[in-house]
Design a protein around this motif. Structure first.
Motif, PDB file in Angstrom:
ATOM      1  N   ILE A  35       1.027  -0.955   0.515  1.00  0.00           N
ATOM      2  CA  ILE A  35      -0.114  -0.375   0.194  1.00  0.00           C
ATOM      3  C   ILE A  35       0.312   1.312   0.450  1.00  0.00           C
ATOM      4  CG2 ILE A  35      -1.625   1.273   1.426  1.00  0.00           C
ATOM      5  CD1 ILE A  35      -2.714  -1.519   2.174  1.00  0.00           C
ATOM      6  N   ARG A  36       1.854   1.240   0.836  1.00  0.00           N
ATOM      7  CA  ARG A  36       3.166   2.379   0.577  1.00  0.00           C
ATOM      8  C   ARG A  36       3.504   2.336  -0.086  1.00  0.00           C
ATOM      9  NH1 ARG A  36       8.450   1.374   3.051  1.00  0.00           N
ATOM     10  NH2 ARG A  36       8.419   0.175   0.255  1.00  0.00           N
ATOM     11  N   ASP A  37       4.201   1.555  -1.279  1.00  0.00           N
ATOM     12  CA  ASP A  37       4.681   2.099  -2.420  1.00  0.00           C
ATOM     13  C   ASP A  37       3.852   2.002  -3.066  1.00  0.00           C
ATOM     14  OD1 ASP A  37       6.651   0.992  -1.504  1.00  0.00           O
ATOM     15  OD2 ASP A  37       7.413  -1.641  -2.517  1.00  0.00           O
ATOM     16  N   MET A  38       2.672   1.936  -3.711  1.00  0.00           N
ATOM     17  CA  MET A  38       1.197   2.297  -3.951  1.00  0.00           C
ATOM     18  C   MET A  38       1.960   3.991  -4.418  1.00  0.00           C
ATOM     19  SD  MET A  38      -1.302  -1.309  -4.372  1.00  0.00           S
ATOM     20  CE  MET A  38      -1.753  -0.482  -6.265  1.00  0.00           C
ATOM     21  N   ALA A  39       0.908   3.896  -2.813  1.00  0.00           N
ATOM     22  CA  ALA A  39       1.148   5.753  -2.646  1.00  0.00           C
ATOM     23  C   ALA A  39       1.774   6.923  -3.039  1.00  0.00           C
ATOM     24  CB  ALA A  39      -0.081   5.605  -1.118  1.00  0.00           C
ATOM     25  N   LEU A  40       3.103   6.116  -2.274  1.00  0.00           N
ATOM     26  CA  LEU A  40       3.990   7.222  -2.640  1.00  0.00           C
ATOM     27  C   LEU A  40       5.004   6.380  -3.100  1.00  0.00           C
ATOM     28  CD1 LEU A  40       4.373   6.971   1.910  1.00  0.00           C
ATOM     29  CD2 LEU A  40       3.289   8.487   0.288  1.00  0.00           C
ATOM     30  N   MET A 104       2.141   5.964  10.076  1.00  0.00           N
ATOM     31  CA  MET A 104       2.964   5.109  10.388  1.00  0.00           C
ATOM     32  C   MET A 104       4.951   5.664  10.541  1.00  0.00           C
ATOM     33  SD  MET A 104       0.764   1.508   9.905  1.00  0.00           S
ATOM     34  CE  MET A 104       2.764   0.543  10.356  1.00  0.00           C
ATOM     35  N   ILE A 105       4.488   6.808   9.308  1.00  0.00           N
ATOM     36  CA  ILE A 105       6.357   6.983   9.158  1.00  0.00           C
ATOM     37  C   ILE A 105       5.987   8.180   9.828  1.00  0.00           C
ATOM     38  CG2 ILE A 105       6.891   8.467   7.185  1.00  0.00           C
ATOM     39  CD1 ILE A 105       5.476   6.972   5.085  1.00  0.00           C
ATOM     40  N   ARG A 106       4.695   9.292  10.057  1.00  0.00           N
ATOM     41  CA  ARG A 106       5.264  10.107  11.054  1.00  0.00           C
ATOM     42  C   ARG A 106       6.042   9.399  12.347  1.00  0.00           C
ATOM     43  NH1 ARG A 106       3.876  12.464  15.311  1.00  0.00           N
ATOM     44  NH2 ARG A 106       2.154  11.219  15.239  1.00  0.00           N
ATOM     45  N   TRP A 107       5.191   8.641  12.884  1.00  0.00           N
ATOM     46  CA  TRP A 107       5.230   8.133  14.401  1.00  0.00           C
ATOM     47  C   TRP A 107       6.406   7.598  14.239  1.00  0.00           C
ATOM     48  CZ3 TRP A 107       5.955   3.772  16.474  1.00  0.00           C
ATOM     49  CH2 TRP A 107       6.163   3.028  17.515  1.00  0.00           C
ATOM     50  N   SER A 108       6.916   6.853  13.210  1.00  0.00           N
ATOM     51  CA  SER A 108       8.099   5.973  13.169  1.00  0.00           C
ATOM     52  C   SER A 108       9.123   7.039  13.294  1.00  0.00           C
ATOM     53  CB  SER A 108       8.674   5.256  11.812  1.00  0.00           C
ATOM     54  OG  SER A 108       7.248   4.049  12.228  1.00  0.00           O
ATOM     55  N   ALA A 109       9.463   8.261  12.305  1.00  0.00           N
ATOM     56  CA  ALA A 109      10.613   9.339  12.120  1.00  0.00           C
ATOM     57  C   ALA A 109      10.360  10.553  13.626  1.00  0.00           C
ATOM     58  CB  ALA A 109       9.855  10.399  11.182  1.00  0.00           C
ATOM     59  N   ARG A 124       5.642  17.241   4.026  1.00  0.00           N
ATOM     60  CA  ARG A 124       4.311  17.340   3.715  1.00  0.00           C
ATOM     61  C   ARG A 124       2.672  16.311   4.652  1.00  0.00           C
ATOM     62  NH1 ARG A 124       2.686  17.540  -0.900  1.00  0.00           N
ATOM     63  NH2 ARG A 124       0.284  17.872   0.585  1.00  0.00           N
ATOM     64  N   ILE A 125       3.589  15.397   5.802  1.00  0.00           N
ATOM     65  CA  ILE A 125       2.827  15.322   6.106  1.00  0.00           C
ATOM     66  C   ILE A 125       2.710  15.813   8.003  1.00  0.00           C
ATOM     67  CG2 ILE A 125       2.823  12.549   8.087  1.00  0.00           C
ATOM     68  CD1 ILE A 125       4.243  11.533   5.538  1.00  0.00           C
TER      69      ILE A 125
END
Length: 142
Positions: A35-40, A104-109, A124-125
């Motif tokens: 899903i990430r690879d499709m979206a981003l 999930m990206i924001r939390w991990s960062a 952007r997030i």
């Protein structure tokens, strides 16, 4: 002729827990990475997913694509320019998962000092998550 997917048997959801339902539907590592690879990253083909940096195995990728299609999160269609090639795309249901992936990206960062992500994406997030989500969603609307 449209190929039917082999859906997994219905999972037991006796508790009615929304977290359990979500995890049963899309909650494994590889489904979220697809899903990430499709979206981003704009991935649409089996080969693109297979070439991703995480190194998904071919059997796992094939299974996750079938499962995501059976769940209505992605669709598959023959490429109009090359009928041997299959393109995958997020459905509206799949696009509704984009905010989950972005969070999930924001939390991990925030909590993992080893997190590697595109700084522009992270910015952007943090500054315009809703606008960023809508831009991604617009790419998948027909």
């Amino acid at each position: 002729m449209k190929r039917k997917c082999r859906a997994k048997p219905d999972k037991k959801r006796d508790t009615g827990c929304p977290v359990a339902f979500a995890l049963d539907t899309f909650g494994d590592r590889w489904s979220l990475i697809v899903i990430r690879d499709m979206a981003l990253r704009g991935f649409t083909t089996y080969g693109e997913f297979l070439g991703g940096r995480e190194g998904i195995a071919t059997n796992v990728l094939a299974d996750r694509l079938r499962t995501l299609e059976a769940e209505g999160i992605i669709t598959r269609a023959r490429d109009p320019g090359n009928h041997r090639k299959i393109n995958y795309t997020l459905t509206a249901k799949g696009c509704d998962l984009v905010p989950v992936v972005l969070e999930m990206i924001r939390w991990s960062a925030k909590y993992d000092p080893a997190t590697q992500t595109n700084k522009n994406v992270l910015n952007r997030i943090k500054t315009d998550r809703d606008g960023f989500t809508e831009e991604i969603r617009a790419r998948f609307q027909r």
